[in-house]
Design a protein around this motif. Structure first.
Motif, PDB file in Angstrom:
ATOM      1  N   SER A   1       0.811  -1.216   0.000  1.00  0.00           N
ATOM      2  CA  SER A   1       0.000   0.000   0.000  1.00  0.00           C
ATOM      3  C   SER A   1       0.845   1.266   0.000  1.00  0.00           C
ATOM      4  O   SER A   1       0.296   2.364  -0.068  1.00  0.00           O
ATOM      5  CB  SER A   1      -0.909   0.013   1.237  1.00  0.00           C
ATOM      6  N   ALA A   2       2.170   1.129   0.040  1.00  0.00           N
ATOM      7  CA  ALA A   2       3.035   2.276   0.298  1.00  0.00           C
ATOM      8  C   ALA A   2       2.841   3.405  -0.704  1.00  0.00           C
ATOM      9  O   ALA A   2       2.836   4.576  -0.336  1.00  0.00           O
ATOM     10  CB  ALA A   2       4.498   1.833   0.311  1.00  0.00           C
ATOM     11  N   ASP A   3       2.702   3.089  -1.989  1.00  0.00           N
ATOM     12  CA  ASP A   3       2.580   4.130  -3.004  1.00  0.00           C
ATOM     13  C   ASP A   3       1.214   4.124  -3.671  1.00  0.00           C
ATOM     14  O   ASP A   3       1.051   4.617  -4.776  1.00  0.00           O
ATOM     15  CB  ASP A   3       3.665   3.945  -4.076  1.00  0.00           C
ATOM     16  N   ARG A   4       0.228   3.573  -2.990  1.00  0.00           N
ATOM     17  CA  ARG A   4      -1.096   3.447  -3.587  1.00  0.00           C
ATOM     18  C   ARG A   4      -2.039   4.486  -2.997  1.00  0.00           C
ATOM     19  O   ARG A   4      -2.132   4.635  -1.787  1.00  0.00           O
ATOM     20  CB  ARG A   4      -1.641   2.044  -3.334  1.00  0.00           C
ATOM     21  N   SER A   5      -2.728   5.181  -3.857  1.00  0.00           N
ATOM     22  CA  SER A   5      -3.715   6.171  -3.431  1.00  0.00           C
ATOM     23  C   SER A   5      -5.076   5.790  -3.967  1.00  0.00           C
ATOM     24  O   SER A   5      -5.192   5.145  -5.017  1.00  0.00           O
ATOM     25  CB  SER A   5      -3.342   7.573  -3.928  1.00  0.00           C
ATOM     26  N   LEU A   6      -6.095   6.185  -3.270  1.00  0.00           N
ATOM     27  CA  LEU A   6      -7.461   5.857  -3.658  1.00  0.00           C
ATOM     28  C   LEU A   6      -8.354   7.043  -3.338  1.00  0.00           C
ATOM     29  O   LEU A   6      -8.299   7.597  -2.242  1.00  0.00           O
ATOM     30  CB  LEU A   6      -7.920   4.628  -2.873  1.00  0.00           C
ATOM     31  N   THR A   7      -9.159   7.431  -4.320  1.00  0.00           N
ATOM     32  CA  THR A   7     -10.110   8.505  -4.105  1.00  0.00           C
ATOM     33  C   THR A   7     -11.503   7.978  -4.378  1.00  0.00           C
ATOM     34  O   THR A   7     -11.731   7.341  -5.401  1.00  0.00           O
ATOM     35  CB  THR A   7      -9.836   9.704  -5.033  1.00  0.00           C
ATOM     36  N   ILE A   8     -12.427   8.226  -3.467  1.00  0.00           N
ATOM     37  CA  ILE A   8     -13.814   7.854  -3.698  1.00  0.00           C
ATOM     38  C   ILE A   8     -14.675   9.108  -3.674  1.00  0.00           C
ATOM     39  O   ILE A   8     -14.277  10.130  -3.109  1.00  0.00           O
ATOM     40  CB  ILE A   8     -14.310   6.841  -2.659  1.00  0.00           C
TER      41      ILE A   8
ATOM     42  N   PHE B   1      -6.045   8.081   1.260  1.00  0.00           N
ATOM     43  CA  PHE B   1      -7.458   7.813   0.975  1.00  0.00           C
ATOM     44  C   PHE B   1      -8.158   9.161   0.909  1.00  0.00           C
ATOM     45  O   PHE B   1      -8.206   9.898   1.900  1.00  0.00           O
ATOM     46  CB  PHE B   1      -8.032   6.942   2.083  1.00  0.00           C
ATOM     47  N   THR B   2      -8.694   9.484  -0.262  1.00  0.00           N
ATOM     48  CA  THR B   2      -9.353  10.774  -0.463  1.00  0.00           C
ATOM     49  C   THR B   2     -10.838  10.560  -0.732  1.00  0.00           C
ATOM     50  O   THR B   2     -11.205   9.732  -1.565  1.00  0.00           O
ATOM     51  CB  THR B   2      -8.719  11.537  -1.642  1.00  0.00           C
ATOM     52  N   VAL B   3     -11.650  11.307  -0.019  1.00  0.00           N
ATOM     53  CA  VAL B   3     -13.099  11.239  -0.189  1.00  0.00           C
ATOM     54  C   VAL B   3     -13.573  12.567  -0.761  1.00  0.00           C
ATOM     55  O   VAL B   3     -13.431  13.614  -0.125  1.00  0.00           O
ATOM     56  CB  VAL B   3     -13.810  10.951   1.149  1.00  0.00           C
ATOM     57  N   ARG B   4     -14.112  12.510  -1.977  1.00  0.00           N
ATOM     58  CA  ARG B   4     -14.613  13.713  -2.637  1.00  0.00           C
ATOM     59  C   ARG B   4     -16.140  13.746  -2.574  1.00  0.00           C
ATOM     60  O   ARG B   4     -16.788  12.724  -2.717  1.00  0.00           O
ATOM     61  CB  ARG B   4     -14.163  13.748  -4.101  1.00  0.00           C
TER      62      ARG B   4
END
Length: 517
Positions: free
Chosen positions: A43-50, A235-238
């Protein structure tokens, strides 16, 4: 209850994903955002936006709202228990064990060792007691979940005792939601708690890059007790309430996945996405609020209530108004749960002639009812009005602004209300719909048979032993037509680049439901 179908992208297989009931969108920060490094933490370089339809009302543990807001607050605040996204069963979280005494008036929670808040302070029994007692004493959306709690005490640093005046069958499922959120005891009453709490959860809020009601950026805590279960570092929540905007962002490659309305699916290039469906995560229901007929006597007559159930063409509702994504039902319980009974679906097949006969027999032909017209009901109002007319009844929709939807439902001014109800647990749903004071029963209707059944439930500590009684509640409520359930509603997801979302319909959405190829 979900289904998936696999598609291909650039010759590679995409993993199937399941969907939630709420409008979300996933995004990586760049084309390689979902690709793990060859060595070390994947997960070190993984980003996720929901994307969600609305931002959290607050991050204060006493003010939390469950549902899509859970994505944000559960990132910052741990809960005592959790729900398995594959089975829906309660599982350990901050509390690794729990046990009731014989009559269910004492719950002992054993906390796991090694937990800390983001500032390094231990998450211990004193912290849990401080959070629970404050939530119990603070007016807000969570306070009612503690209505039967009389005291919370710390026995030792890892043991908490919760005392009740009587057994509460819903409490365990509630502490897997906002009622079980753990806040920092020394900062709970600080102003920052509502917007930037010192949390116990897997992330810290990146305040510098967070814009309330727009974007919430969460950074993974490497010292979190269950860090290995968190698949991303950022983890970004839009907040994106417009489904068209979400679809456009998905097609443009700005986000990696999102929910797509059934009518929009034809606009997608299916070779680029995995489409997945969750068939049941909400129930569309016409709530009968005045079940005793105190203000609208017709609603107190079981024949009229049954007539309304015969009046609805549920198949046409699903196909015409839900785009085929859903299934007709006469029940309010989650079809993935233990209480739902497929045999009950044979009742109330569409038969408006039978409905009119019942209304005539009861002597209420021409009776008129007022019902709130809200953002939930607008698309369905012509269909429901026609159903009433078909059995000899009239319906007048009274416009209610969005900020008054809940208060109108609870006010006692209306005999009926149209709702789109999400699932919780079977016990919570039973109490919400049929016990006096529940959200779906705000006018406190009581019934001798229901009173007797809930009397059994309230003295049966082992849920497995209580399941037959919950099923009796369901069968009796359907027979007596205390509500007019119409259809289970679902959601379709489109995901790219191997991102998956797997859960049981109706469970609280959290980061742990996501997976990566």
């Amino acid at each position: 209850m979900y289904s998936t179908r696999r598609t291909k992208r650039r010759g590679a297989s995409a993993l199937a994903a399941t969907a939630t009931a709420l409008a979300l969108a996933l995004a990586g920060c760049g084309a390689d955002s979902d690709t793990a490094p060859p060595d070390g933490d994947p997960s070190a370089d993984r980003s996720l936006t929901i994307a969600v339809q609305s931002g959290p009302n607050s991050l204060d543990p006493a003010q939390l709202i469950d549902g899509q807001q859970t994505f944000v607050w559960s990132g910052v605040l741990d809960t005592l228990l959790a729900r398995d996204p594959e089975t829906g069963e309660l599982i350990p979280n901050a509390a690794e064990r729990w046990e009731y005494n014989e009559d269910g008036t004492l719950l002992t929670l054993t906390l796991r060792d090694g937990m800390t808040f983001s500032d390094g302070t231990p998450v211990d029994a004193d912290a849990v007691v401080a959070s629970m007692e404050r939530t119990r004493e603070t007016p807000g959306p969570v306070q009612s979940k503690y209505s039967q709690v009389t005291d919370v005490t710390a026995v030792d640093p890892s043991t908490v005792e919760v005392h009740f005046d009587s057994f509460d069958p819903t409490f365990l499922s509630n502490i897997a939601l906002g009622a079980g959120a753990i806040g920092h005891p020394d900062t709970l009453d600080d102003e920052r708690t509502a917007t930037d709490p010192v949390g116990s959860g897997p992330f810290e809020l990146d305040v510098a890059n967070t814009v309330p009601d727009n974007t919430y950026v969460l950074k993974k805590r490497e010292d979190y007790w269950n860090a290995d279960a968190i698949p991303v570092s950022t983890f970004t929540v839009r907040v994106m309430p417009d489904p068209t905007a979400q679809l456009n962002a998905l097609q443009a490659g700005e986000i990696d996945a999102g929910t797509v309305q059934q009518r929009m699916l034809g606009q997608l290039d299916e070779s680029a996405f995995t489409l997945s469906q969750i068939e049941a995560n909400v129930v569309f229901v016409l709530e009968i609020l005045d079940r005793a007929g105190e203000t609208w006597p017709a609603l107190g007559d079981v024949r009229v209530r049954q007539a309304l159930n015969y009046a609805i063409d549920r198949e046409a509702f699903v196909e015409g108004l839900l785009g085929g994504l859903g299934s007709p039902t006469v029940q309010i319980f989650n079809p993935q749960g233990e209480v739902y009974d497929p045999a009950l679906e044979e009742l109330y097949e569409y038969d408006p002639e039978r409905g009119r006969e019942l209304v005539e027999e009861a002597g209420y032909v021409g009776e008129s009812f007022e019902i709130p017209s809200t953002f939930l009901s607008t698309a369905f109002e012509p269909t429901i009005s026609q159903a009433f007319s078909d059995v000899g009844l009239n319906l007048e929709w009274v416009s209610v602004p969005p900020q008054q939807v809940q208060s109108a439902h609870m006010s006692g001014d209306y005999g009926l209300s149209f709702q789109v109800a999400g699932f919780n647990s079977d016990p919570s749903d039973a109490f919400s719909h049929f016990v006096p004071g529940g959200f779906s029963n705000p006018q406190n209707h009581s019934d001798p048979t229901l009173d007797e059944l809930f009397g059994v439930i309230n003295t049966t500590v082992d849920y497995e032993d209580a399941i037959p009684t919950y099923r009796e509640v369901n069968a009796y409520a359907v027979e007596q037509a205390f509500e007019v359930p119409i259809a289970f509603g679902g959601t379709t997801w489109a995901a790219r680049d191997g991102i998956t979302y797997s859960t049981v319909g109706g469970l609280p959405p959290t980061i742990r439901a996501f997976g990566f190829e």
